[in-house]
Design a protein around this motif. Structure first.
Motif, mmCIF file in Angstrom:
data_model
loop_
_atom_site.group_PDB
_atom_site.id
_atom_site.type_symbol
_atom_site.label_atom_id
_atom_site.label_comp_id
_atom_site.label_asym_id
_atom_site.label_seq_id
_atom_site.Cartn_x
_atom_site.Cartn_y
_atom_site.Cartn_z
ATOM 1 N N GLU A 117 0.838 -1.261 0.171
ATOM 2 C CA GLU A 117 0.090 0.012 -0.038
ATOM 3 C C GLU A 117 0.855 1.155 0.152
ATOM 4 O O GLU A 117 1.637 1.346 1.050
ATOM 5 C CB GLU A 117 -0.788 -0.052 1.048
ATOM 6 N N LEU A 118 0.792 2.123 -1.219
ATOM 7 C CA LEU A 118 1.575 3.251 -1.155
ATOM 8 C C LEU A 118 0.766 4.225 -2.089
ATOM 9 O O LEU A 118 0.002 3.846 -2.937
ATOM 10 C CB LEU A 118 2.796 2.830 -2.113
ATOM 11 N N PHE A 119 0.946 5.627 -1.817
ATOM 12 C CA PHE A 119 0.533 6.650 -2.750
ATOM 13 C C PHE A 119 -1.175 6.557 -2.558
ATOM 14 O O PHE A 119 -1.514 6.826 -3.618
ATOM 15 C CB PHE A 119 1.153 6.742 -4.020
ATOM 16 N N GLY A 120 -1.850 5.788 -1.764
ATOM 17 C CA GLY A 120 -3.090 5.828 -1.478
ATOM 18 C C GLY A 120 -3.607 4.646 -2.316
ATOM 19 O O GLY A 120 -4.743 4.722 -2.481
ATOM 20 N N SER A 140 -4.787 1.941 -8.211
ATOM 21 C CA SER A 140 -4.124 3.310 -7.678
ATOM 22 C C SER A 140 -5.092 4.082 -6.913
ATOM 23 O O SER A 140 -6.201 3.922 -7.228
ATOM 24 C CB SER A 140 -3.526 3.969 -8.963
ATOM 25 N N ALA A 141 -4.660 5.204 -6.378
ATOM 26 C CA ALA A 141 -5.325 6.072 -5.754
ATOM 27 C C ALA A 141 -6.384 6.899 -6.896
ATOM 28 O O ALA A 141 -7.532 7.232 -6.464
ATOM 29 C CB ALA A 141 -4.620 7.231 -4.946
ATOM 30 N N ASP A 142 -5.877 6.904 -8.107
ATOM 31 C CA ASP A 142 -6.763 7.733 -9.127
ATOM 32 C C ASP A 142 -7.832 6.668 -9.618
ATOM 33 O O ASP A 142 -8.392 7.146 -10.503
ATOM 34 C CB ASP A 142 -5.880 8.303 -10.169
ATOM 35 N N GLU A 170 3.009 6.688 -10.025
ATOM 36 C CA GLU A 170 2.809 7.547 -11.283
ATOM 37 C C GLU A 170 1.239 7.777 -11.407
ATOM 38 O O GLU A 170 0.710 8.947 -11.812
ATOM 39 C CB GLU A 170 3.080 6.805 -12.181
ATOM 40 N N HIS A 171 0.339 7.041 -10.806
ATOM 41 C CA HIS A 171 -1.085 7.255 -10.704
ATOM 42 C C HIS A 171 -1.507 7.573 -9.217
ATOM 43 O O HIS A 171 -2.804 7.317 -9.003
ATOM 44 C CB HIS A 171 -1.762 5.780 -11.037
ATOM 45 N N ALA A 172 -0.858 8.422 -8.424
ATOM 46 C CA ALA A 172 -1.257 8.841 -7.049
ATOM 47 C C ALA A 172 -2.345 10.102 -7.444
ATOM 48 O O ALA A 172 -2.489 10.733 -8.453
ATOM 49 C CB ALA A 172 -0.136 9.344 -6.173
ATOM 50 N N SER A 173 -3.349 10.081 -6.364
ATOM 51 C CA SER A 173 -4.281 11.075 -6.482
ATOM 52 C C SER A 173 -3.527 12.433 -6.338
ATOM 53 O O SER A 173 -2.633 12.674 -5.705
ATOM 54 C CB SER A 173 -5.355 10.882 -5.359
ATOM 55 N N GLN A 174 -4.013 13.467 -7.012
ATOM 56 C CA GLN A 174 -3.496 14.865 -7.191
ATOM 57 C C GLN A 174 -4.157 15.732 -6.274
ATOM 58 O O GLN A 174 -4.066 16.943 -6.416
ATOM 59 C CB GLN A 174 -3.462 15.179 -8.577
ATOM 60 N N ASP A 175 -5.112 15.204 -5.330
ATOM 61 C CA ASP A 175 -5.872 16.093 -4.250
ATOM 62 C C ASP A 175 -4.971 16.859 -3.506
ATOM 63 O O ASP A 175 -4.047 16.931 -2.995
ATOM 64 C CB ASP A 175 -6.827 15.329 -3.501
#
Length: 175
Positions: A117-120, A140-142, A170-175
């Motif tokens: 579990e990484l980057f959401g 991924s988070a997104d 690379e696909h982490a949420s950008q919130d």
């Protein structure tokens, strides 16, 4: 079927030289640790003690060769080699190979999937029961599922985790 290879006298001589060249630094280091003398003085001692230290070093080398041999047999078995094939390669019977390397052939023990579990996001790493290689699947988070294109299996869990981690980053949420 593979037969146990024979080497020429010239190859045997070259192999002996290479092994002795590899053994000497190890013998010197081990003897130095046992005696407290510097490595460059290894040959200054009583000849019986020196030759016994060389013999003890061959024992260390023999144990490593046995370990590496068992690893090679297990790897061949993991790729589908039979005990008959292992025996032929080693110059022994199928039964002799089974006795020498009892766990080399057959189904690998099931390894439970690992979770990362990484980057959401979350990835699952799975080991193949036949080849021992690793693959990964992630969300991924997104919300992207990966891998997005087919990827070859990875030789280690750590390598699969690195690829999965890069995907999750690379696909982490950008919130």
């Amino acid at each position: 079927m593979t037969m146990s290879p024979e080497i020429t006298p010239e190859e045997r001589t070259a192999l002996d030289k290479a092994l002795l060249d590899a053994l000497n630094p190890l013998a010197s280091a081990l003897r130095s640790r046992v005696t407290g003398l510097p490595e460059h003085r290894m040959w200054d001692a009583d000849p019986v003690e020196v030759t016994l230290s060389v013999l003890a070093t061959w024992k260390v080398l023999d144990a490593r060769v046995k370990h590496l041999t068992a690893t090679a047999a297990g790897t061949a078995g993991a790729y589908g080699a039979s005990y008959e094939q292992l025996g032929a390669a080693w110059g022994i019977t199928r039964q002799g190979a089974r006795k020498k390397w009892p766990d080399a052939v057959g189904a690998r023990p099931a390894t439970p999937p690992a979770t990362l579990e990484l980057f959401g996001g979350k990835a699952e790493l799975t080991q193949s029961h036949t080849s021992g290689t690793w693959t990964w699947q992630a969300r991924s988070a997104d919300g992207t599922q990966g891998p997005t294109t087919p990827t070859p299996p990875h030789p280690t869990k750590e390598e699969a985790a690195a690829y999965a981690g890069a995907f999750l980053r690379e696909h982490a949420s950008q919130d």
